[in-house]
Design an enzyme around this catalytic site. Structure first.
Site, short mmCIF file in Angstrom:
data_model
loop_
_atom_site.label_atom_id
_atom_site.label_comp_id
_atom_site.label_asym_id
_atom_site.label_seq_id
_atom_site.Cartn_x
_atom_site.Cartn_y
_atom_site.Cartn_z
N LYS A 254 40.51 29.25 66.64
CA LYS A 254 41.39 30.02 65.76
C LYS A 254 42.67 30.35 66.52
O LYS A 254 42.63 31.01 67.57
CB LYS A 254 40.70 31.31 65.31
CG LYS A 254 41.61 32.29 64.59
CD LYS A 254 40.93 33.64 64.39
CE LYS A 254 41.90 34.70 63.87
NZ LYS A 254 41.25 36.03 63.75
N ASP A 259 48.88 38.42 63.88
CA ASP A 259 48.14 38.78 62.67
C ASP A 259 48.53 40.17 62.21
O ASP A 259 48.07 41.17 62.76
CB ASP A 259 46.63 38.71 62.92
CG ASP A 259 45.83 39.05 61.67
OD1 ASP A 259 46.39 38.96 60.57
OD2 ASP A 259 44.64 39.40 61.82
N LYS A 266 47.53 45.62 58.29
CA LYS A 266 46.83 46.43 59.27
C LYS A 266 47.58 47.75 59.50
O LYS A 266 48.79 47.83 59.26
CB LYS A 266 46.76 45.68 60.62
CG LYS A 266 45.89 44.45 60.63
CD LYS A 266 45.96 43.79 62.00
CE LYS A 266 45.10 42.53 62.07
NZ LYS A 266 43.66 42.83 62.03
N ASP A 277 45.41 37.26 68.86
CA ASP A 277 44.52 36.75 67.81
C ASP A 277 44.44 35.23 67.81
O ASP A 277 43.77 34.65 66.96
CB ASP A 277 44.97 37.27 66.44
CG ASP A 277 43.79 37.41 65.47
OD1 ASP A 277 42.65 37.55 65.95
OD2 ASP A 277 44.02 37.37 64.26
N ASP A 336 43.34 39.96 55.52
CA ASP A 336 43.14 40.20 56.95
C ASP A 336 41.88 39.53 57.47
O ASP A 336 41.61 39.56 58.66
CB ASP A 336 43.12 41.71 57.23
CG ASP A 336 43.26 42.02 58.71
OD1 ASP A 336 43.84 41.19 59.45
OD2 ASP A 336 42.82 43.10 59.14
N GLU A 338 41.46 36.37 57.72
CA GLU A 338 42.14 35.07 57.64
C GLU A 338 41.60 34.03 58.61
O GLU A 338 41.72 32.83 58.37
CB GLU A 338 43.65 35.27 57.87
CG GLU A 338 44.11 35.31 59.31
CD GLU A 338 43.54 36.47 60.12
OE1 GLU A 338 43.44 36.31 61.36
OE2 GLU A 338 43.20 37.52 59.55
N ARG A 340 38.65 32.99 59.42
CA ARG A 340 37.62 32.10 58.89
C ARG A 340 38.21 31.06 57.94
O ARG A 340 37.68 29.97 57.80
CB ARG A 340 36.53 32.94 58.21
CG ARG A 340 36.98 33.72 57.00
CD ARG A 340 36.08 34.90 56.69
NE ARG A 340 36.26 35.97 57.65
CZ ARG A 340 35.58 37.12 57.64
NH1 ARG A 340 34.68 37.34 56.68
NH2 ARG A 340 35.79 38.04 58.55
#
Length: 491
Positions: A254, A259, A266, A277, A336, A338, A340
């Protein structure tokens, strides 16, 4: 940065000790049987080593720790570091002793006498891992280990033994450099550029742009980055070191370079940490660097999805339905969640394009993982017991914390959607598990698979034994060990 130019092995030169600059380190056994180098240093320092090692403070010092003598008389060095270590320590203890020495030495020039000490290559590895510093954006440099010379009886043998370990350390540094970079520097384009540089090590690198991703049907991945000005990309890295016809191990990362949470924004507090991230992609990159540097006899394909998750008029919304490369539809409940969405398309592409012998994905995926396991262990999910056990053994050998977590139909049922094949979150309970269960839907039955949720271990706020605070590079050593143990061709 990734190159370790500061560490060299040389023969023991007793005459050079009197004029050595910076710091001199000497390893002292608990029984106080001094080596030739230690005896020479003791004479030059007018008995200071003997006095220190017969003190109450020395008796209380744990094995692997350091006692420092400042401005010793008779030497040009400003410090002598006495490292308490038996002649036959474990590999782990030798590595930790090297790391402790790296902290004591800092950026000073270091001459270390490792004569008669077991595992000089592990001492060197500890020095390299803990001696890392990231000062690219500081006007004052000097966070990293300075020039270090390890004097030993058989420097050629020690250097040969250390070479593959230091290659892995370079991979760890490469990962840390990527994860520590701010998002205005490490854009998706810059990330891809740095991965393309792995060509110099023999890694075949291909960058898939948005038009190609759309043609492949990666609607889940593309929806994550559609609110950003940075283009989404997938970078494919191939290392062909094994037998020609052997199916590769696929590593999937990933790579969310920043993010914000998207429309599901967030909180402002702590959002600056979301530069990390892309940690899963960073680990995949570090492993590819390591195995190429040490010329591993294995076939490995690394694939990373690079996106930025931003809120804008073009951003994906909660309630949107997107179609994955597999063809399954996904209701986006929370923008959020995201990571996956990025992983599921890259995982499917890996299985369709290279038909891997096994697949391992890594992601800073869930805060729930940190609630469950803190910063001590990554969460391990798998559909294959032998593969999972092999990884857990490799992680234990490399002292990288990992803990296996459950999967099951009850968790899968939490992903049911009234309007699509699934939703991207299953609610607050078991958040790390339902995220893994989501990814499992994109694993073919014949593919052995591990999902590693590294949210708690990729980036930390305090110093660790083998890394300063910040990016840790967790997983590079464990995955390299797994590749060596399970996927390399034997002569």
């Amino acid at each position: 940065m990734a190159e370790l130019r500061a560490l060299t092995f040389q023969p023991v030169d007793l005459d050079a000790l009197a004029t050595a600059k910076g710091r001199i380190a000497v390893f002292i056994t608990p029984d106080l049987k001094l080596t030739a180098g230690a005896r020479r240093l003791n004479r030059l320092a007018k008995g200071a080593i003997a006095r220190a090692t017969t003190s109450e403070a020395w008796d209380k010092l744990s094995e692997g720790k350091v006692m420092s003598l400042a401005w010793p008389a008779g030497l040009e060095a400003d410090t002598v570091d006495l490292v308490k270590l038996s002649r036959r320590p474990s590999q782990d203890l030798a590595r930790k002793a090297g790391a402790t020495l790296a902290v004591a030495a800092g950026a000073s020039e270091l001459t270390a006498l490792v004569e008669g000490t077991r595992y000089p290559e592990e001492i060197a590895l500890g020095l390299a891992l803990r001696g890392y510093g990231f000062d690219d954006h500081k006007t004052k440099k000097g966070d990293a280990l300075g020039l270090a010379t390890l004097m030993c009886a058989k420097p050629d043998e020690a250097e040969a033994a250390a070479a593959p370990r230091l290659a892995v350390a370079e991979g760890v540094h490469f990962t840390r450099d990527l994860v520590n970079e701010p998002a205005n520097v490490l854009t998706t384009t810059e990330f891809a550029k740095r991965l393309e540089a792995l060509n110099s090590l023999g890694v075949e690198v291909e960058v898939l742009e948005e038009k190609q991703l759309a043609k492949l049907g990666m609607g889940a991945l593309l929806c994550v980055g559609q609110g950003s000005d940075s283009p989404s990309k997938v970078v494919v890295m191939r290392w062909n070191g094994g037998a020609k016809d052997d199916a590769p191990l696929a590593l999937i990362g990933k790579g969310v370079v920043f993010d914000t949470g998207g429309i599901s924004l967030k909180p402002a507090g702590g959002m600056e940490d979301m530069t990390m991230d892309m940690g899963g992609a960073g680990v995949v990159a570090g492993v590819m660097h390591a195995i190429a540097k040490r010329k591993a006899k294995a076939n490995v394909v690394g694939m990373v999805g690079l996106v930025e998750n931003m809120p804008s008029g073009n951003a994906v919304r909660p309630g949107d339905v997107v179609t994955s490369m597999k063809g399954d539809t996904i209701e986006v409940i929370n923008t959020d969640a995201e990571g996956r969405l990025v992983l599921c398309d890259v995982m499917w592409h890996a299985q369709e394009s290279v038909k891997p012998a096994a697949m391992i994905d890594l992601a800073t995926l869930t805060g729930a993982c940190i609630i469950a396991l803190g910063h001590e262990n990554a969460a391990v999910y798998s559909n294959d017991d032998p593969l999972a056990n092999a990884f857990l053994k490799a992680a234990e050998t490399e002292t990288e914390g990992a803990w296996r977590m459950p999967l099951g139909q009850a968790y899968d049922d939490m992903l049911k959607s009234p309007v699509a094949d699934m939703k991207n979150v299953g609610g607050r309970p078991a958040g790390s598990i339902t995220a893994a269960q989501f990814l499992k839907r994109f694993v073919k039955e014949e593919t052995p698979w591990i999902h590693l949720d590294i949210a708690g271990v990729a980036h930390v706020k305090t110093d660790l034994d083998m890394s300063p605070k910040g990016a840790t590079g967790w997983g590079v050593r464990a995955l390299d060990r797994l590749i060596a143990d399970k996927f390399e061709v034997t002569d």
